[in-house]
Write an enzyme that holds these catalytic residues in place. Structure first.
Site, PDB file in Angstrom:
ATOM      1  N   PRO A 179       0.837  -1.209   0.000  1.00 44.25           N
ATOM      2  CA  PRO A 179       0.000   0.000   0.000  1.00 44.25           C
ATOM      3  C   PRO A 179       0.869   1.254   0.000  1.00 44.25           C
ATOM      4  CG  PRO A 179      -0.686  -1.539   1.713  1.00 44.25           C
ATOM      5  CD  PRO A 179       0.625  -2.028   1.197  1.00 44.25           C
ATOM      6  N   ALA A 228       0.236   5.548  -0.073  1.00 47.12           N
ATOM      7  CA  ALA A 228      -0.747   6.620  -0.025  1.00 47.12           C
ATOM      8  C   ALA A 228      -0.740   7.410  -1.325  1.00 47.12           C
ATOM      9  CB  ALA A 228      -0.455   7.550   1.152  1.00 47.12           C
ATOM     10  N   GLN A 278      -5.489  -2.994   3.576  1.00 42.68           N
ATOM     11  CA  GLN A 278      -4.596  -2.795   4.710  1.00 42.68           C
ATOM     12  C   GLN A 278      -5.226  -1.811   5.681  1.00 42.68           C
ATOM     13  OE1 GLN A 278      -0.855  -0.371   5.051  1.00 42.68           O
ATOM     14  NE2 GLN A 278       0.128  -2.376   5.167  1.00 42.68           N
ATOM     15  N   CYS A 323       4.529   1.867   9.447  1.00 46.82           N
ATOM     16  CA  CYS A 323       4.624   3.275   9.053  1.00 46.82           C
ATOM     17  C   CYS A 323       5.617   4.021   9.954  1.00 46.82           C
ATOM     18  CB  CYS A 323       3.255   3.932   9.128  1.00 46.82           C
ATOM     19  SG  CYS A 323       3.280   5.674   8.658  1.00 46.82           S
ATOM     20  N   LYS A 328       2.268  -6.321   8.771  1.00 46.44           N
ATOM     21  CA  LYS A 328       3.474  -5.738   8.194  1.00 46.44           C
ATOM     22  C   LYS A 328       4.165  -4.884   9.239  1.00 46.44           C
ATOM     23  CE  LYS A 328       5.405  -3.037   4.397  1.00 46.44           C
ATOM     24  NZ  LYS A 328       5.165  -2.179   3.216  1.00 46.44           N
ATOM     25  N   ASN A 366      10.522  -7.389   2.345  1.00 44.60           N
ATOM     26  CA  ASN A 366      10.208  -6.079   1.796  1.00 44.60           C
ATOM     27  C   ASN A 366      11.409  -5.159   1.987  1.00 44.60           C
ATOM     28  OD1 ASN A 366       8.312  -3.256   2.884  1.00 44.60           O
ATOM     29  ND2 ASN A 366       8.547  -3.877   0.764  1.00 44.60           N
ATOM     30  N   GLY A 367      11.656  -4.331   0.966  1.00 47.04           N
ATOM     31  CA  GLY A 367      12.742  -3.363   1.058  1.00 47.04           C
ATOM     32  C   GLY A 367      13.754  -3.525  -0.059  1.00 47.04           C
ATOM     33  N   ASP A 368      13.859  -2.494  -0.913  1.00 45.48           N
ATOM     34  CA  ASP A 368      14.870  -2.434  -1.977  1.00 45.48           C
ATOM     35  C   ASP A 368      14.693  -3.506  -3.050  1.00 45.48           C
ATOM     36  OD1 ASP A 368      15.778  -0.389  -0.424  1.00 45.48           O
ATOM     37  OD2 ASP A 368      17.735  -1.274   0.035  1.00 45.48           O
ATOM     38  N   GLY A 423       7.076  -2.036  -3.114  1.00 46.94           N
ATOM     39  CA  GLY A 423       6.503  -0.703  -2.987  1.00 46.94           C
ATOM     40  C   GLY A 423       7.092   0.241  -4.015  1.00 46.94           C
TER      41      GLY A 423
END
Length: 382
Positions: free
Chosen positions: A26, A28, A81, A116, A156, A217-219, A241
């Protein structure tokens, strides 16, 4: 570029099968129905809507109710989510989604946001600050799982607040005991925001610590990053993302990669222009032409990253107000091959690290079960 031959089995979340095991994170203002549709047209996987705040949903905020409407194509795999800090409110929100079918759609999957890192959220004890209060964290996940019934609930989170206050292992074990179907770990602490490099070694440690599936998750900027992430950590799937900003065809690359194929999309500028117009058209259908084109403007720089396009044209595209105007500007750009130099480069936010804003005394008692005061958000989307 060396391509790893890694085939990945489908991800099982209760009765939901995610194949390939790829999830759109997700974001925004990004993962609205138009963008989800566009990504789905390029590949398969699970496409999560923008973050929905439980308080706004329970109070039947009009904007929030619009945001939990699924497209026709995702009615059998609609993914939501939720952000919430109060177990009772989270439970009620999940009940509304599952039992009432709010806005005519019953989700196939619910994810809980504890990742977040935005200061306005953490300074009230929400987001990536909340797992530090492990009893409260457990109560929230338990409430969601109970209310969800046969709908799988996932979580998450991040590594922790900062290097001195890690939460991911406790969070993984607590989520598992509460009945979560899977957990996603972003390989950064909250104080890193989106800076530096994600540390995937923590994902490996979480895989070893829990029995439920762990998503990395990440990069993940390219499909081959996803292959390395799975190979290095043993995670059951990946969450993407920022890597897909201006590159929705990344999901096609990911589907190919996890099927064992070395094929990768390198669209020419003319082909990228067609995707841009398709994206704007979907937004216009959703919001009306003027608002849809205005919303599309923020995507222009991501789509054109690395291409040789003059500043005058870029500025005009970033101020476009109609689909015909967009089509005319795109038609005036000379075709060129995809700029290989930008492959693997970060996209989107790269804010520098900074200390995490927390409520006074937040770190004093990890077993305080009380919801943080004032941390409820009234507006969905982040």
């Amino acid at each position: 570029m060396t391509v790893l031959d890694t085939r990945l089995p489908p991800l099982r979340l209760g009765a939901l099968t995610v194949d390939p095991a790829v999830v759109l994170a997700p974001m925004a203002g990004i993962t609205n129905p138009a963008f989800r549709t566009l990504c789905r047209e390029f590949g398969a996987g699970l496409y999560v809507c923008e973050m929905i705040t439980t308080r706004a949903l329970v109070e039947r905020n009009e904007k929030t109710l619009r945001m939990v409407r699924a497209t026709a194509e995702e009615r059998d795999a609609f993914s939501v989510q939720l952000y919430g800090v109060d177990p009772a409110t989270v439970g009620r929100a999940v009940e509304m989604l599952v039992d009432e079918g709010v806005a005519g759609t019953r989700p196939a999957h619910v994810d809980l946001n504890f990742g977040c890192p935005v200061p306005k959220v953490t300074r009230k004890g929400g987001g990536s600050a909340l797992p530090w209060r492990r009893r409260l964290f457990g109560d929230i996940v338990t409430a969601a799982v109970r209310a969800a019934g046969d709908v799988p609930v996932t979580v998450k989170t991040r590594i922790g607040i900062d290097p001195e206050h890690h939460t991911y292992l406790d969070a993984g074990r607590i989520a598992q005991d509460a009945g979560a179907a899977a957990i996603t770990l972003h390989g950064r602490t909250a104080d890193q925001l989106y800076s530096g490099t994600a540390d995937w070694s923590y994902i490996s440690r979480l895989v070893e610590a829990v029995d439920i599936p762990v998503l990395g998750n990440g990069d993940v900027w390219e499909a081959d990053d996803a292959l390395r992430l799975v190979a290095e950590t043993g995670c059951a799937g990946v969450v993407v993302g920022r890597g897909c900003l201006g590159r929705p065809w990344l999901f096609g690359d990911l589907a190919a990669a996890f099927a064992g194929s070395s094929e990768r999309a390198l669209p020419t500028l003319r082909e990228v222009a067609a995707v841009m117009h398709r994206h704007a058209t979907l937004l216009a259908a959703e919001h009306g032409e003027q608002h849809g084109c205005a919303d599309f403007r923020k995507h222009v720089a991501w789509y054109l990253k690395g291409f040789s396009v003059g500043s005058t044209t870029r500025r005009a595209l970033a101020m476009v107000s109609s689909l015909d105007e967009l089509a005319g500007l795109l038609a005036g750009i000379d075709d060129q091959p995809y700029p290989a130099a930008v492959l693997g480069e970060p996209r989107g936010r790269t804010t520098p690290p900074r200390p995490v804003a927390l409520p006074e005394g937040w770190l004093d008692d990890r077993d305080d079960p009380r919801p943080p005061r004032g941390a409820e958000l009234e507006v969905s989307g982040g």
